[in-house]
Motif scaffolding. Structure first.
Motif, short mmCIF file in Angstrom:
data_model
loop_
_atom_site.label_atom_id
_atom_site.label_comp_id
_atom_site.label_asym_id
_atom_site.label_seq_id
_atom_site.Cartn_x
_atom_site.Cartn_y
_atom_site.Cartn_z
N VAL A 11 53.54 56.98 90.73
CA VAL A 11 53.65 58.35 90.22
C VAL A 11 53.14 58.44 88.79
O VAL A 11 52.42 59.37 88.43
N THR A 12 53.47 57.47 87.97
CA THR A 12 53.01 57.46 86.58
C THR A 12 51.49 57.37 86.51
O THR A 12 50.84 58.11 85.76
N LEU A 13 50.90 56.47 87.28
CA LEU A 13 49.44 56.33 87.27
C LEU A 13 48.76 57.57 87.82
O LEU A 13 47.71 57.96 87.33
N SER A 14 49.32 58.19 88.83
CA SER A 14 48.67 59.38 89.39
C SER A 14 48.74 60.56 88.43
O SER A 14 47.82 61.37 88.38
N THR A 15 49.80 60.67 87.64
CA THR A 15 49.84 61.77 86.67
C THR A 15 48.82 61.56 85.57
O THR A 15 48.23 62.52 85.08
N VAL A 16 48.59 60.32 85.17
CA VAL A 16 47.58 60.05 84.15
C VAL A 16 46.18 60.25 84.72
O VAL A 16 45.29 60.77 84.05
N MET A 17 45.97 59.89 85.99
CA MET A 17 44.65 60.04 86.60
C MET A 17 44.22 61.50 86.66
O MET A 17 43.05 61.81 86.46
N PHE A 18 45.14 62.40 86.96
CA PHE A 18 44.78 63.79 87.14
C PHE A 18 45.06 64.64 85.90
O PHE A 18 44.85 65.84 85.91
N ALA A 19 45.52 64.04 84.83
CA ALA A 19 45.76 64.76 83.59
C ALA A 19 44.44 64.94 82.85
O ALA A 19 43.47 64.24 83.10
N GLY A 20 44.41 65.87 81.93
CA GLY A 20 43.21 66.11 81.15
C GLY A 20 43.14 65.18 79.96
O GLY A 20 43.38 65.58 78.83
N VAL A 21 42.81 63.92 80.21
CA VAL A 21 42.70 62.92 79.15
C VAL A 21 41.24 62.49 79.07
O VAL A 21 40.64 62.10 80.06
N ASN A 22 40.65 62.60 77.88
CA ASN A 22 39.26 62.23 77.68
C ASN A 22 39.17 61.16 76.61
O ASN A 22 39.75 61.30 75.54
N VAL A 23 38.44 60.10 76.90
CA VAL A 23 38.20 59.05 75.92
C VAL A 23 36.77 59.22 75.42
O VAL A 23 35.85 59.37 76.22
N THR A 24 36.59 59.21 74.11
CA THR A 24 35.26 59.45 73.53
C THR A 24 34.81 58.25 72.71
O THR A 24 35.62 57.48 72.21
N TRP A 25 33.49 58.13 72.59
CA TRP A 25 32.89 57.08 71.78
C TRP A 25 31.63 57.67 71.18
O TRP A 25 30.76 58.16 71.89
N GLY A 26 31.52 57.65 69.86
CA GLY A 26 30.37 58.27 69.22
C GLY A 26 30.09 57.65 67.87
O GLY A 26 30.59 56.58 67.54
N ASN A 27 29.29 58.33 67.09
CA ASN A 27 28.93 57.88 65.75
C ASN A 27 29.34 58.93 64.73
O ASN A 27 29.28 60.12 64.99
N THR A 28 29.73 58.46 63.57
CA THR A 28 29.98 59.35 62.44
C THR A 28 28.99 59.00 61.34
O THR A 28 28.67 57.83 61.13
N TYR A 29 28.50 60.01 60.68
CA TYR A 29 27.51 59.83 59.62
C TYR A 29 28.07 60.38 58.32
O TYR A 29 28.73 61.42 58.31
N SER A 30 27.80 59.71 57.20
CA SER A 30 28.23 60.20 55.91
C SER A 30 27.19 59.85 54.86
O SER A 30 26.42 58.91 55.01
N ASP A 31 27.19 60.63 53.80
CA ASP A 31 26.27 60.43 52.70
C ASP A 31 27.05 59.90 51.51
O ASP A 31 27.72 60.65 50.80
N ASP A 32 27.02 58.60 51.30
CA ASP A 32 27.77 57.95 50.23
C ASP A 32 26.88 57.76 49.00
O ASP A 32 26.22 56.75 48.85
N GLY A 33 26.82 58.75 48.15
CA GLY A 33 26.05 58.66 46.92
C GLY A 33 24.55 58.51 47.15
O GLY A 33 23.90 57.72 46.47
N GLY A 34 24.02 59.21 48.09
CA GLY A 34 22.59 59.16 48.36
C GLY A 34 22.20 58.16 49.44
O GLY A 34 21.04 58.07 49.80
#
Length: 64
Positions: A11-34
């Motif tokens: 029951v616990t696994l089925s609730t997690v399977m059908f829940a709206g849970v999204n795992v993301t993986w991406g990049n962040t960019y920043s400008d550190d002093g030029g």
């Protein structure tokens, strides 16, 4: 007792399977002093309803 434990696990696994849970993986960019730097970012988002979600990607975020 073993059967009750198995049912609880399924029951616990089925609730997690059908829940709206999204795992993301991406990049962040920043400008550190030029100097442009890039870093990987990981996150998880939980859908509250059709139009709202709450997540964590390098900090708490709310999507509306």
């Amino acid at each position: 007792m073993k059967k009750a434990t198995l049912i609880a696990i399924v029951v616990t696994l089925s609730t997690v399977m059908f829940a709206g849970v999204n795992v993301t993986w991406g990049n962040t960019y920043s400008d550190d002093g030029g100097t442009l730097t890039s870093a990987s970012s990981f996150g998880v988002w939980f859908d509250v309803n059709d139009a709202t979600s709450v997540g964590w990607e390098n900090g708490l975020k709310i999507g509306i």
